[in-house]
Design a protein around this motif. Structure first.
Motif, PDB file in Angstrom:
ATOM      1  N   ILE A   1      85.499  63.563 -50.657  1.00 48.55           N
ATOM      2  CA  ILE A   1      86.858  63.895 -51.085  1.00 48.55           C
ATOM      3  C   ILE A   1      87.837  63.488 -49.996  1.00 48.55           C
ATOM      4  O   ILE A   1      87.600  63.742 -48.812  1.00 48.55           O
ATOM      5  N   TRP A   2      88.929  62.851 -50.416  1.00 49.81           N
ATOM      6  CA  TRP A   2      90.067  62.562 -49.530  1.00 49.81           C
ATOM      7  C   TRP A   2      91.318  63.064 -50.217  1.00 49.81           C
ATOM      8  O   TRP A   2      91.518  62.830 -51.417  1.00 49.81           O
ATOM      9  N   ILE A   3      92.162  63.753 -49.450  1.00 49.81           N
ATOM     10  CA  ILE A   3      93.451  64.208 -49.966  1.00 49.81           C
ATOM     11  C   ILE A   3      94.546  63.757 -49.019  1.00 49.81           C
ATOM     12  O   ILE A   3      94.307  63.579 -47.825  1.00 49.81           O
ATOM     13  N   PRO A   4      95.759  63.541 -49.525  1.00 53.52           N
ATOM     14  CA  PRO A   4      96.858  63.159 -48.629  1.00 53.52           C
ATOM     15  C   PRO A   4      97.229  64.321 -47.713  1.00 53.52           C
ATOM     16  O   PRO A   4      97.019  65.495 -48.037  1.00 53.52           O
ATOM     17  N   ALA A   5      97.764  63.981 -46.562  1.00 54.47           N
ATOM     18  CA  ALA A   5      98.150  64.999 -45.580  1.00 54.47           C
ATOM     19  C   ALA A   5      99.523  65.557 -45.932  1.00 54.47           C
ATOM     20  O   ALA A   5     100.513  65.334 -45.231  1.00 54.47           O
ATOM     21  N   ASP A   6      99.592  66.300 -47.036  1.00 52.98           N
ATOM     22  CA  ASP A   6     100.814  67.011 -47.364  1.00 52.98           C
ATOM     23  C   ASP A   6     100.474  68.457 -47.718  1.00 52.98           C
ATOM     24  O   ASP A   6      99.345  68.780 -48.095  1.00 52.98           O
ATOM     25  N   ARG A   7     101.439  69.309 -47.572  1.00 52.66           N
ATOM     26  CA  ARG A   7     101.229  70.753 -47.695  1.00 52.66           C
ATOM     27  C   ARG A   7     100.632  71.136 -49.041  1.00 52.66           C
ATOM     28  O   ARG A   7      99.670  71.920 -49.108  1.00 52.66           O
ATOM     29  N   GLU A   8     101.178  70.588 -50.120  1.00 56.55           N
ATOM     30  CA  GLU A   8     100.711  70.955 -51.458  1.00 56.55           C
ATOM     31  C   GLU A   8      99.248  70.599 -51.659  1.00 56.55           C
ATOM     32  O   GLU A   8      98.467  71.381 -52.217  1.00 56.55           O
TER      33      GLU A   8
ATOM     34  N   VAL B   1      96.921  72.988 -49.397  1.00 61.03           N
ATOM     35  CA  VAL B   1      96.849  74.354 -49.924  1.00 61.03           C
ATOM     36  C   VAL B   1      96.088  74.385 -51.251  1.00 61.03           C
ATOM     37  O   VAL B   1      95.236  75.259 -51.475  1.00 61.03           O
ATOM     38  N   THR B   2      96.364  73.421 -52.121  1.00 61.40           N
ATOM     39  CA  THR B   2      95.726  73.417 -53.436  1.00 61.40           C
ATOM     40  C   THR B   2      94.222  73.189 -53.334  1.00 61.40           C
ATOM     41  O   THR B   2      93.429  73.863 -54.006  1.00 61.40           O
ATOM     42  N   LEU B   3      93.810  72.231 -52.514  1.00 62.53           N
ATOM     43  CA  LEU B   3      92.376  72.003 -52.318  1.00 62.53           C
ATOM     44  C   LEU B   3      91.697  73.267 -51.796  1.00 62.53           C
ATOM     45  O   LEU B   3      90.650  73.683 -52.319  1.00 62.53           O
ATOM     46  N   SER B   4      92.276  73.879 -50.784  1.00 61.03           N
ATOM     47  CA  SER B   4      91.665  75.066 -50.186  1.00 61.03           C
ATOM     48  C   SER B   4      91.611  76.215 -51.195  1.00 61.03           C
ATOM     49  O   SER B   4      90.597  76.930 -51.290  1.00 61.03           O
ATOM     50  N   GLU B   5      92.681  76.398 -51.930  1.00 58.69           N
ATOM     51  CA  GLU B   5      92.716  77.457 -52.933  1.00 58.69           C
ATOM     52  C   GLU B   5      91.657  77.232 -54.011  1.00 58.69           C
ATOM     53  O   GLU B   5      90.979  78.173 -54.444  1.00 58.69           O
ATOM     54  N   ALA B   6      91.488  75.986 -54.418  1.00 56.34           N
ATOM     55  CA  ALA B   6      90.498  75.666 -55.457  1.00 56.34           C
ATOM     56  C   ALA B   6      89.083  75.993 -54.975  1.00 56.34           C
ATOM     57  O   ALA B   6      88.283  76.596 -55.699  1.00 56.34           O
ATOM     58  N   ILE B   7      88.768  75.587 -53.750  1.00 56.47           N
ATOM     59  CA  ILE B   7      87.427  75.850 -53.218  1.00 56.47           C
ATOM     60  C   ILE B   7      87.216  77.342 -53.025  1.00 56.47           C
ATOM     61  O   ILE B   7      86.144  77.882 -53.342  1.00 56.47           O
ATOM     62  N   LEU B   8      88.243  78.040 -52.557  1.00 57.38           N
ATOM     63  CA  LEU B   8      88.130  79.483 -52.383  1.00 57.38           C
ATOM     64  C   LEU B   8      87.913  80.191 -53.711  1.00 57.38           C
ATOM     65  O   LEU B   8      87.110  81.138 -53.801  1.00 57.38           O
ATOM     66  N   ARG B   9      88.604  79.770 -54.749  1.00 57.68           N
ATOM     67  CA  ARG B   9      88.450  80.420 -56.054  1.00 57.68           C
ATOM     68  C   ARG B   9      87.030  80.247 -56.566  1.00 57.68           C
ATOM     69  O   ARG B   9      86.387  81.209 -57.036  1.00 57.68           O
ATOM     70  N   ILE B  10      86.491  79.027 -56.449  1.00 62.27           N
ATOM     71  CA  ILE B  10      85.122  78.783 -56.898  1.00 62.27           C
ATOM     72  C   ILE B  10      84.148  79.622 -56.087  1.00 62.27           C
ATOM     73  O   ILE B  10      83.237  80.257 -56.639  1.00 62.27           O
ATOM     74  N   PHE B  11      84.338  79.655 -54.793  1.00 59.11           N
ATOM     75  CA  PHE B  11      83.450  80.414 -53.923  1.00 59.11           C
ATOM     76  C   PHE B  11      83.551  81.906 -54.208  1.00 59.11           C
ATOM     77  O   PHE B  11      82.532  82.607 -54.285  1.00 59.11           O
ATOM     78  N   ARG B  12      84.758  82.406 -54.370  1.00 61.36           N
ATOM     79  CA  ARG B  12      84.941  83.839 -54.621  1.00 61.36           C
ATOM     80  C   ARG B  12      84.211  84.290 -55.882  1.00 61.36           C
ATOM     81  O   ARG B  12      83.540  85.328 -55.900  1.00 61.36           O
ATOM     82  N   ASP B  13      84.308  83.512 -56.936  1.00 59.53           N
ATOM     83  CA  ASP B  13      83.780  83.926 -58.236  1.00 59.53           C
ATOM     84  C   ASP B  13      82.341  83.492 -58.487  1.00 59.53           C
ATOM     85  O   ASP B  13      81.666  84.070 -59.350  1.00 59.53           O
ATOM     86  N   GLU B  14      81.861  82.507 -57.740  1.00 55.94           N
ATOM     87  CA  GLU B  14      80.524  81.985 -58.023  1.00 55.94           C
ATOM     88  C   GLU B  14      79.554  82.108 -56.849  1.00 55.94           C
ATOM     89  O   GLU B  14      78.353  81.866 -57.022  1.00 55.94           O
TER      90      GLU B  14
END
Length: 455
Positions: free
Chosen positions: A161-168, A171-184
């Motif tokens: 995975i590569w994402i651009p170095a911008d705030r959105e 934050v979105t990538l980290s939130e997505a991984i955290l949500r999956i981890f939290r629930d699964e």
């Protein structure tokens, strides 16, 4: 910090810099904690969600904004992620229940240069800066799953995975991984509850698809690309201690050794005085448990280096030896109930003794940890010392007796070619100086080119 712990005495009231660039206040009594917490919040700091099954504080680049080889300024991203996990979006107060009860603790690190001063390879999410091969846009390759524990030590894996170095995007990538981890993530077996186990359950390719699916469901316009090729030009990881020019004309950064990260009340105030006098009140912390004074005027560096708090009998130094300047230690038995040995005082004392016995031509990183949880990250060290069982002959009884001891790890690496040393080089070594120090001297000679110090 000094004011918070001063009343608990010289032994009990101390301040520790940790391997996550944060601060631990020792000796604070429960009845005093509310005032300390309120004081932290008034200064935009928090102890909320800094333990248990939460997202720990972000680790970023200690040279952010002042380094001529910086690829990404990590400060905006670290602040945004800290707010994501520790700021309640409803009450706008510290403590976010959305991320306060994960299957297990969760670590995030963001690197700002090829040096990887944040050690992304041992974090659940590691963001490594690299430009997009076609567009040249700066972004991050994402590595996942690095962690250390009693049952398993795992180096992070590439996620493609590569994402651009911008705030959105960050934050979105980290939130997505955290949500999956939290629930699964696994909530039945704590020894298999870290992110790596979930990634392995999915498989890297399928986990990537799940992350992209989660990101797309947020509808924020964040696009995920395949991982980009890392830069291959020769590069050598740079030192953080000592005096180094900044990208700002006429400014230097000065890295100061804090042995094992342990600070007394007096030393805390000495650092504050130095910062007020030379670095506009700013102090930065490193994962090696040291400090950096940034933005020091070049014409004031000599005066700084002559300060009494950095010379003479002071523990703090700007230009320490190759051994004493590269010691890292966990909390140890003095303040941690899990530690099998005392680490900080032993680490500092043994390093001084080794400096007296051998001469090195390059830095050697020696890490100490009191137990197999490896908060001292011994597997990432050149030489790692982990508290453990040992037996030694008792001269009075003529029998082998249990004594404080350790395992010794050799060959860990950090930086672009990071590698964890997973198997002990030696086990069952008694911690007493007459046993441990000869072992360490022999390792320094055979593995790192040390020679006996000339009389």
């Amino acid at each position: 910090y000094a004011d918070c712990v001063e009343k608990y005495g010289e032994e009990g009231g101390v301040v520790d810099i940790t391997t996550r660039q944060n601060i631990q206040l020792r000796g604070v009594k429960i009845e005093d904690a509310p005032d300390v917490i309120d004081g932290l919040h008034a200064r935009n700091q928090t102890s909320f969600q800094s333990a248990l099954d939460s997202v720990r504080n972000m680790v970023g680049n200690p040279l952010a904004g002042i380094d001529d080889q910086e690829m990404v300024d990590t400060r905006e991203f670290c602040n945004a992620l800290n707010d994501l996990v520790s700021l309640d979006p409803v009450t706008e107060t510290r403590g976010n229940p959305m991320w306060g009860n994960l299957p297990r603790k969760f670590n995030i690190a963001i690197s700002g240069s090829r040096d990887d001063y944040s050690h992304t390879h041992i974090n659940d999410i590691g963001l490594q800066p690299v430009p997009h091969a076609e567009t040249g846009e700066m972004g991050f390759n994402v590595v996942l799953g690095g962690y250390m524990s009693i049952k398993r030590v795992a180096e992070s894996v590439e996620s493609d995975i590569w994402i651009p170095a911008d705030r959105e995007a960050v934050v979105t990538l980290s939130e997505a991984i955290l949500r999956i981890f939290r629930d699964e993530g696994d909530r039945k077996n704590r020894q298999q509850a870290r992110l790596m186990w979930l990634v392995e359950k999915y498989g890297v390719e399928e986990f990537k698809k799940e992350v992209i699916k989660e990101i797309d469901s947020y509808d924020r316009g964040v696009k995920v690309h395949d991982a980009q090729p890392a830069l291959t030009e020769p590069f050598e990881r740079r030192d953080l201690l000592g005096v180094h020019k900044q990208k700002q004309e006429g400014k230097s950064r000065v890295g100061v050794l804090v042995p094992t990260g342990r600070l007394s009340v007096k030393e805390c105030r000495q650092i504050a005085d130095l910062a007020e006098k030379y670095s506009d009140g700013e102090v930065r912390l490193t994962v090696e448990q040291n400090i950096i004074l940034p933005n020091v005027d070049d014409d004031k560096v000599k005066a700084l280096l002559k300060e009494g708090s950095l010379n003479g009998d002071s523990r703090m130094k700007v230009n320490p030896g190759f051994i004493e300047g590269n010691v890292v230690s966990c909390t140890g038995a003095q303040f941690c109930g899990l530690a099998l040995i005392e680490t900080k005082s032993n680490a500092e004392r043994v390093a001084k003794e080794l400096e007296n016995l051998v001469t090195m031509d390059r830095p050697v990183r020696i890490h100490w940890t009191g137990c197999p949880n490896s908060c001292g990250q011994v597997q990432a060290a050149d030489i790692g010392i982990m508290g453990g069982p040992a037996r030694q002959m008792n001269e009075e009884t003529g029998k082998m007796m249990a004594v404080p001891g350790c395992k010794i790890f050799v060959g860990g690496r950090i930086g672009e070619d990071a590698h964890l040393s997973l198997d002990p080089f030696k086990s069952g070594v008694p911690l007493a100086d007459e046993s441990l120090i000869p072992e360490l001297v022999e390792i320094l000679k055979s593995e790192f080119g040390a020679v006996d110090k000339k009389a």
